[in-house]
Design a protein around this motif. Sequence first.
Motif: not given
Length: 1317
Positions: A1170-1193
């Motif tokens: 989902l983070a990759m899809l957000y990044k592809k669509l240019g929705k970087l603000d939505k992608a950031v919390p998901l990438y941060e969540l990936a780090v936590e996981i």
Amino acid sequence: MGTASSLVSPAGAVGEVIEDTYEGTGGEACEIPVEVKPKARLLRSSFRRVGTSRPGGLIGASFKSTASVQELECVAEYERLKKDYEIFRISKNNEVASMMKKEAKLDKENKRLRAELQALQKTYQKILREKESALEAKYQAMERAATFEQDRDKVKRQFKIFRETKENEIQDLLRAKRELEAKLQRLQAQGIQVFDPEESDSDDSCTEVSATGAQTEYWTGGALGSELSMGSMMQLQQSFRGPEFAHSSIDVEGPFANVNRDDWDAAVASLLQVTPLFSHSLWSNTVRVYLISTGETQSEVDIFLQKYSPKLQKYCETMEYFFQVVHFPVETESTFEAVRKWEIEKCSLAILFLHLTLPSCLLGECEEVFLGNPEGKPHLIYHRLEEGQVSSDSVQQFTEQVHYVNKAKIITHMGGLEEGAHAVYSYVEKTIKQDILGCEITQVERKDTVESSDSSVPEEEMFGDVLWDAHDEQEQVEAFQQASSSTCELGFEKYYERLNDLVAAPAPIPPLLVSGGPGSGKSLLLSKWIQFQQKHAPNTLILYHFVGKPMSSSSDPALILKRLTLKLMQHSWSVSPLTLDPAKLLEEFPRWLEKLSAYHQGSIIIIIDSVDRIQQAEKHMKWLIDPLPVNVRVVVSVNVETCPQAWRLWPTLHLDPLNAKDVKALINEECSCADPKLTKEQEKQLEKHCHSVAACNALYISLLGRIITGARNVENMDVILQQCFQCHDTVSLYKLVLRSIQESLKSHKDKSLMREVLCLIAISHNGISESELMELCPEMSWALLALLVYHLHKMCFLTYGCGLLKFRHLQAWETVKLVYMEGTPDAFGSYRQKLIDYFAIQLSQERVTWRSADELPWLFQQQGDKQKLHKCLLNLFVSQNLYKRGHFAELLSYWQLLGKDKSSMAAEYFSSLKLYEKSCEGEESMISLADLYETLGRFLKDLGLLSQAIAPLQRSLEIRETALDPDHPRVAQSLHQLAGVYVQWKKFGNAEQLYKQALEISENAYGTEHLRVARELDALATLFQKQNKYEQAEHLRKKSFKIQQKAARRKGSLYGFALLRQRALQLEGLTLGKDTSDNARTLNELGVLYYLQNNLETAELFLKRSLEMRERVLGPEHPDCAQSLNNLAALSNEKKHYDKAEELYERALNIRRQALAPDHPSLAYTVKHLAMLYKKLGKLDKAVPLYELAVEIRQKSFGPKHPSVATALVNLAVLYCQMKKHSEALPLYERALKVYEDSFGRMHPRVGETLKNLAVLSYEGGDFEKAAELYKRAMEIKEAETLLIGGKAASHHSSSGDTLSLKSVFSPNAFLQHGQS
């Protein structure tokens, strides 16, 4: 009368004799020593005294008396002088001896001083040379320092020029971009559709993998220090195992997990080659042909059995399979009905011989075989017709039904009986080769083989350095399946927690000891836990080994270590030559374990069941107590009674006796199909009996339940229970089983045959096949053997292992020895001799199969007959068979038993080969001789006898050049092996010449894109690497990798799709029933399969059906529904329906957040995509919390210092850079760099990638000097990477370790390397 002076002789008359002239009797002759003057004066004075006192005639008497005194005095003086002389002489001799001793001592001291002087002179020369070397090194260091300063200045200048150039390029690109955007807007305004190339949906680094698995060219093409370079920086993702690291966005917990759709062909081919393929049409390495015939077609059946069955058996033996014809007479009584059904399930191919009628007694059996056939086995109906005769209605109706369902081949024959039997044989032979064994070879490779079924050589034996025994691997797969066959958990959940704690515990940690009594369920626990780990921890790599009977091949420590090492090599996607020396294997295994653990994301678990049965376990398994990599865990199971004392200090998980609840559950499971059922009273009696400790183990209860299931009525049930209650341990219960089966046999002959069958299996090395038993006991009918095997298998007494009948549990083996052998004098010797005679006849007939090579030397060893063992080992084909299957240590142990060292062993083999060569005539025998010489050369090379290995390899080359052709591919094989010896011998010039000749021959024979060409290129690359010719080596490796990639895709397309599509069609047929979670899972797997085949429409259909069924059966919030949603989202993303994909991913994420743990891999998987899809669509603000969540996981899953966490940090840092948040990206990069350096070392490619990104970031921040320094370090890592021999390669196959075992379509031993493109 004269004076006395006249008596004195003159001086010249010394020693004269003087006559006495005086009268009287005193005259005597005397000799006077005149030289003693004092004596003469004394004499004269004496004369004077005498003359004065006695005048006249008394003068003569006085003279005589005086002479006697003088004589006495002279004698005394003489004696005194003599003594003085002796004393003087002795003293002088002593002085001389003392002087000689002093002289010798001085001479010795002189020599010592001279030696010391020489040593001092040599030391002086050495010190002088070292001084000169040190001075030279000092000057070189000063030169390097000066060069380094020049290089630094040069890099600074180049960096400045590079920066200025790239800035200009960036300005030009931005200008061109604006112009293109303007043109695009104009075209869109005019209504013209413009193709928008899709950017990659993966965050994985675009990595090219060399043939040996080393990463190369990991640098992206972006400009350093610019917006473009930031955008093109690699966003690292783990390309290892596990769903969260797979390239494909399809999410599946099944056989297609982690397969990259882009590399699907290569992945399938790799899976087919890495481990042997065990066809679903085979039952335990045996081609079983089930014959059904009527009385009218008995003649064709007899011809087929007598004339053609031996040919098929011979072919299957050549391919190392067993062949068994299953044929029950038509009049077989009803007691064989269950046996017939079991044989139908096991058969690979069924043949029905029909003429005009089909008896009603056979109709039900024929319908079950030909109309059921859920697995789609290749069945055949032979229908003989004659002019003027019409088949019965039952025959016509049956053949029409079979034709309609299209599940069998129908051959209509109108000729003679011989022609009909031959037609059946032709179809069966083709079916066995193509459909069952899958060993048809291509036209190019047919030219490389001898036109004889006896000379079929598997491809791995014809080329390749890894010796893989498919039988050892299949035996382990079957052992795992049998161990996990029970559906009852036996309260194992409490043990799972302890085993899971072992995996999660911080390293270092010693092996976990699972202990328990015989039959307590250790194997069942471990196999169930393996399945549990495969399901809930897909990132975990599990390597297992189940040890069978003591002294069997499965208990050979060298074979165990070789198999585990090959598994590690397989998962590393590397096929480096593997040593077979047991001592070197002990060193190689930890190195491969360390190498794989450095790249594998997740734990590696090694499980060895019944480790105490391994031969000399404490000596050969000492690597268990060595420090292991941090992510490696070891679990071993032992019998509590035979556990070595040193191991008892390890952490131990002891299996307690079963409680009443578990006993009841197990009894109910085993007796679920019993008729009649147990009464309440019988259940109470049973529960009371099972309270004893000896009776409360899993094996005892399972066996008890199976005995109860065999009861025919209530009265019989009571009798059976009373008999069981008298058995207080498992062995006594097995004795009851034997007694009951014996009583069911009618004749004494049948009972004696049963005894003989069990004793032969007990005395053998690894077991006996059914076809061998039929030859060993010619008076036994097939119906009787099938009946015995059915009942003994049902009662957990016998099982199948690689086509051999063997005892399922150690207690069954002990029972046979107690009941049949220990009370009989020389029972062991007689049965052993019978087996020896049987296999010796095979050798005399030149039928050297893997079975005779396995059994005969071992039987001679057990018999203690060294002379026959020696003769057997000198049978070159026996030794060749053992060596080519990797049984090097076993072969070596036989020679050690004979007291032979390596050199004498080599000499005897060479002499035997020379003797055999004299009897060789014809091309075929000479080719066989060349193979023997090559095997001997490889054997000697493995022994380390390089100088002795040259001669047989050279002779093999000469024979092949003469018997075949100098440009024949087998000549290239000889050249390759000979070059390998020269490489080990450090004679690189000779090796290079030979490798180049082999490469030229292979290219001429196969073309430039054949796998054998890739093999020669790899060998040359390794050779160049040893000579520090890194550029040439890298060029050859890339060329080899491209060839292997193309070949893998061709093979994957050719064979992988065919096999998997066939399985998919079978699964599709199974899902037409009612809605169940299993059927929904099957539909999901079918959708994945079609997705991987790029059939997106069909894939979407199956995935939607799976989602609908799961929502109906499990509810819309179940995690399985999230899996289907995730896969549909991936499919929508593939079809560029991004809005729909976003909606589906978000639904899947919401479900998994609520249902799964915060660190669950499936949650991380959805977050990533989902983070990759957000990044592809240019929705970087939505992608950031998901990438941060990936780090936590990842931090929760692996810890803060794991490379996977560093990868997630880099991904987040790249995202921040794209958002121009460089200050937030910098600490993430630095933290990732620290983790990479701690995990992989300072020269790892991942460190280089991160350094380059940091260089770009420093440049963006204006710190140009730091950017140059970081960039230089990154370039040094890139250049140094070519020095690495091995490396990491992404692995796309399942991480479940040994659960997936496939045999190559071309050979049972193929073991080729593939990388990821």
